[in-house]
Design an enzyme around this catalytic site. Structure first.
Site: not given
Ligand code: CMC
Length: 432
Positions: A267, A362, A306
């Site tokens: 986050h 971010d 996201h």
């Molecule tokens: N790098 C590489 N792969 C990714 C990333 C990433 N940053 N984000 C998602 N994926 C992949 C993930 O491994 C999955 O792949 P597969 O379908 O093969 O298993 C697919 O994309 C879908 O991802 P998810 O984890 O199911 O998506 P989510 O909605 O649960 O997670 C997230 C969203 C923001 C937690 C995630 O994208 C992430 O961890 N990003 C990096 C951390 C980050 O930048 N966070 C800040 C978010 S914006 C600020 C705020 O929080 O308001």
């Protein structure tokens, strides 16, 4: 077209109707779907709330597919261009932008609540010299609860409003104390002659000079960053604010919980992680190897992806433009070249394209914060300061919503159904 869902339970061929309202059905309508009178009824199973609306809200609108973000109906781009952070905070909380008189009054009130009780200085001094500023912020927000015991009267609108003003005002002072503590510098008291961001900069960076003069470009850039971070509908920390607030805990304690949720690397803590990642990559030539590791599932590309945006995060686009203005004053942060190239390569790569992974808020914010002179440890604190407005708007809406009750999800129990506890005596008898 009838506005209801017809459900046939194949277990007994019974049919049920669930009205559809705002593209949702009521989860409680599923409870009547039973196979016999003893049956508890059907529930939905939705880990991480992937497809569950937990409230009705009129504060922030996101269209994740189109990359649209609006506060109270206004596009984020227009607010970032034309408003100050305090005007946007007012908008989030009251539903309308302030008139010039309301603006003056609101600014006066916030300005005159920025002081902290002197005991807070001792409290912050109690932390180790190298304490992470987010730990200090979270704990100090909770500690403020003990100074304002009336805050627990969450259903009194006047008391609620007083805490809202205090929190928006004081969080910047707490943040500045957390910064000065880590650097071993004396705390600087707020200065009522200054704007919200100029005062914050004064509390951060004033040295023995008689008058610190904030750079107007940096002050405005910080204000724009504050606008962009002010709210983001039902994200992890806003949901935390609502869950904790639903127990009628006071807003200081609820906000301490929300800030804790924000601190996580998935986050708000991601901005700090982005800088660490760019440091680790070190140079543009190392990017392909890094991307390979991300695609192999070894690492995540921090600042990418996201839950809601499946398009470019509109905040990231604005931040990229602000970066250029800041670098005119501070000099270019060489990490920008790595970030731009990382974005270019990622946006062409099938792995990211197929998963619709774009830069989020971010990705570029840390590069600007670093150019302004902040260490990565402060980045999430800088996110939390303006998010206070969003958390409080969400909390106010919750407290006044007659449909809301204490948050209490259900579970699917997967443990042992029942067993008998043997006492030591019984065990001895059995084993004798
Ligand atoms: N790098 C590489 N792969 C990714 C990333 C990433 N940053 N984000 C998602 N994926 C992949 C993930 O491994 C999955 O792949 P597969 O379908 O093969 O298993 C697919 O994309 C879908 O991802 P998810 O984890 O199911 O998506 P989510 O909605 O649960 O997670 C997230 C969203 C923001 C937690 C995630 O994208 C992430 O961890 N990003 C990096 C951390 C980050 O930048 N966070 C800040 C978010 S914006 C600020 C705020 O929080 O308001």
């Amino acid at each position: 077209m009838p506005n209801a869902l017809t459900i046939t339970d194949q277990r007994n061929n019974k049919t049920y109707e669930a009205p559809i309202e705002n593209g949702t059905i009521r989860a409680m309508d599923l409870r009547k779907i039973k196979t016999d009178p003893e049956d508890f009824g059907l529930m939905t199973y939705d880990p991480a709330f992937m497809n569950t609306a937990s409230c009705k809200s009129s504060i922030t609108f996101i269209d994740g597919d189109k990359g649209i973000l609006r506060y109270r109906g206004y596009d984020i781009e227009a607010l970032a261009e034309k408003c100050t952070y305090l005007q946007v905070a007012y908008l989030l909380l009251h539903g309308e932008l302030p008139t010039p008189e309301q603006d003056q009054q609101w600014t006066y009130e916030i300005t005159h609540h920025t002081m902290l009780h002197e005991n807070i200085k001792n409290f912050v001094d109690g932390f180790r010299y190298d304490a992470h500023p987010m730990g200090i912020l979270v704990s100090t927000l909770a500690a403020l609860s003990t100074f304002y015991p009336e805050a627990k009267n969450v259903h009194d609108p006047e008391i609620r409003q007083r805490q809202i003003v205090r929190l928006i005002a004081k969080i910047a002072t707490v943040a500045a104390y957390s910064y000065r503590h880590r650097r071993g510098l004396p705390y600087v008291y707020p200065d009522n002659d200054l704007s919200y961001t100029e005062n914050f900069m004064n509390m951060l960076w004033k040295m023995p000079e008689p008058k610190y003069v904030a750079s107007p470009v940096i002050a405005r850039a910080l204000d724009v960053l504050f606008i962009l971070h002010a709210d983001h509908e039902q994200n992890c920390s806003a949901a935390t604010m609502r869950v904790v607030g639903s127990s009628q805990a006071d807003p200081y304690l609820s906000m301490a919980a929300a800030a804790s949720a924000l601190s996580g690397p998935l986050h708000g803590g991601a901005n700090e992680e982005v800088l660490r990642m760019l440091d680790e990559i070190g140079s543009v030539k190392n990017i392909p190897a890094y991307i390979k590791r991300v695609k192999a599932g070894e690492l995540k590309l921090m600042g990418f992806g996201h839950r809601v945006y499946k398009n470019y995060d509109p905040r990231a686009r604005i931040i990229k433009a602000v970066a250029n203005e800041v670098f005119e004053v501070t000099g270019r942060n060489e990490k920008l070249d790595i970030a731009i190239e990382l974005e270019r390569i990622a946006l062409q790569d099938d792995y990211f394209v197929q998963r619709k992974l774009y830069p989020n808020v971010d990705f570029y914010s840390g590069i600007i914060y670093q150019a302004m002179g902040f260490q990565p440890e402060m980045f999430t604190v800088l996110f939390a300061i303006p998010r206070a407005a969003g958390w409080l708007a969400q909390w106010s809406e919750l407290v006044q919503d007659p449909e809301q009750k204490i948050s209490r999800p259900r579970q699917v129990y997967t443990g042992i159904s029942h067993r008998t506890l043997e006492t030591a005596d019984q065990k001895q008898t059995v084993h004798a």
